[in-house]
Design a protein around this motif. Sequence first.
Motif, short mmCIF file in Angstrom:
data_model
loop_
_atom_site.label_atom_id
_atom_site.label_comp_id
_atom_site.label_asym_id
_atom_site.label_seq_id
_atom_site.Cartn_x
_atom_site.Cartn_y
_atom_site.Cartn_z
N PRO A 1 14.43 20.27 24.35
CA PRO A 1 14.12 19.74 25.68
C PRO A 1 15.13 18.75 26.23
O PRO A 1 15.33 18.68 27.45
CB PRO A 1 12.74 19.09 25.49
CG PRO A 1 12.61 18.85 24.02
CD PRO A 1 13.36 19.97 23.37
N GLU B 1 8.95 27.52 29.76
CA GLU B 1 8.43 26.36 29.05
C GLU B 1 8.71 26.46 27.54
O GLU B 1 9.16 25.49 26.92
CB GLU B 1 6.91 26.25 29.26
CG GLU B 1 6.50 25.88 30.67
CD GLU B 1 5.00 25.91 30.87
OE1 GLU B 1 4.55 25.70 32.01
OE2 GLU B 1 4.27 26.15 29.88
N ILE C 1 12.48 25.93 26.87
CA ILE C 1 12.88 24.54 27.07
C ILE C 1 12.50 23.68 25.88
O ILE C 1 13.28 22.82 25.44
CB ILE C 1 12.25 23.97 28.36
CG1 ILE C 1 12.93 24.56 29.60
CG2 ILE C 1 12.35 22.43 28.39
CD1 ILE C 1 12.31 24.15 30.91
N MET C 2 11.33 23.92 25.31
CA MET C 2 10.85 23.08 24.23
C MET C 2 11.59 23.31 22.91
O MET C 2 11.40 22.57 21.96
CB MET C 2 9.34 23.28 24.03
CG MET C 2 8.50 22.80 25.21
SD MET C 2 8.95 21.12 25.79
CE MET C 2 8.51 20.14 24.35
N TYR D 1 18.16 20.38 28.19
CA TYR D 1 17.90 21.13 29.42
C TYR D 1 18.44 20.36 30.63
O TYR D 1 18.58 19.13 30.59
CB TYR D 1 16.40 21.38 29.57
CG TYR D 1 16.05 22.26 30.74
CD1 TYR D 1 16.43 23.59 30.77
CD2 TYR D 1 15.37 21.74 31.84
CE1 TYR D 1 16.13 24.40 31.85
CE2 TYR D 1 15.05 22.54 32.92
CZ TYR D 1 15.44 23.87 32.92
OH TYR D 1 15.15 24.66 34.01
#
Length: 309
Positions: free
Chosen positions: A288, A281, A284-285, A291
């Motif tokens: 984002p 998480e 990914i941020m 991804y």
Amino acid sequence: MADNHVYPEFERAMLRPRYWLTWLGLGVLYAVVLLPYPCLHKLGKGLGRLAMRFMKRRVKIAHRNLELCFPDMPEQERREWVEKNFESVGMGVLETGMAWFWPDWRIERWCRVEGYDNMIAARKDGKGVLLIGLHFLTLELGARIFGMKNPGVGVYRPNDNKVMDWIQTWGRLRSNKYMLDRKDVKGMIRALKQGEIIWYAPDHDYGPKSSVFVPLFAVEQAATTTGTYILARMSKPSIVPFTPVRMADDSGYVLYIQPMLEGFPLDDEVAAAAYMNKVVEKEIMLAPTQYMWLHRRFKTRPEGVPSRY
């Protein structure tokens, strides 16, 4: 090298007519990536927007994944993320060519690394490094950037097309010592015990076998591989996440190498998977919309639970 190292060799059979379109496509890709990077940046984004018209099913999957992970996100913002995501899809095609065909000096011209001290620290005691790299659309280029400074062992899924398998392996060996089939867990463990760096991606849905259900963003039961747990428990490596990020303008790329993970559970596969998803998480941020949301990340469901798609 051990017998299970992957190094497919060129075969005369690859020149048969059935592969001519593949060779043509690779030739076009090679020629295109000779263009200046600012041109590639514009071209890739345009290619991605065009792809949205022909990849309707993947558009729906990306939208659904974002809906599941970020249920409070306004619909307009979600649509904007999907469009930017497909711009990254187009760029990802060109970045694959850049990773395979660009000379080192050109990679260095457009890419920089932050957090390299973290890799030095991870290698300090001679242990192997389990390099956590997610399925970003920049992943091929990210692996090349990382491997130029830290050649390790690549893990991949062999391609059914012999020409593509040969060329992708050739391209990846420009920054890796050798390749291993992703199913070769024993080979990965052996390499880690020998102090090598292994690139491993724990973020996709690989089916019910060797998976557990743990949270990922707002999804309470996301099928998550126990592979990270197995590799970490068996070889006791340093675990280091890394993420390649494309800058919003045409200024290039930054590869972020994160500090070694602390407190990774080695006695509970469910806790280990949940821990790793928190890492996923966070990474990914960083970017984002870059991804790979096109993958049906939540296709595997507990028995008797209906599909999310």
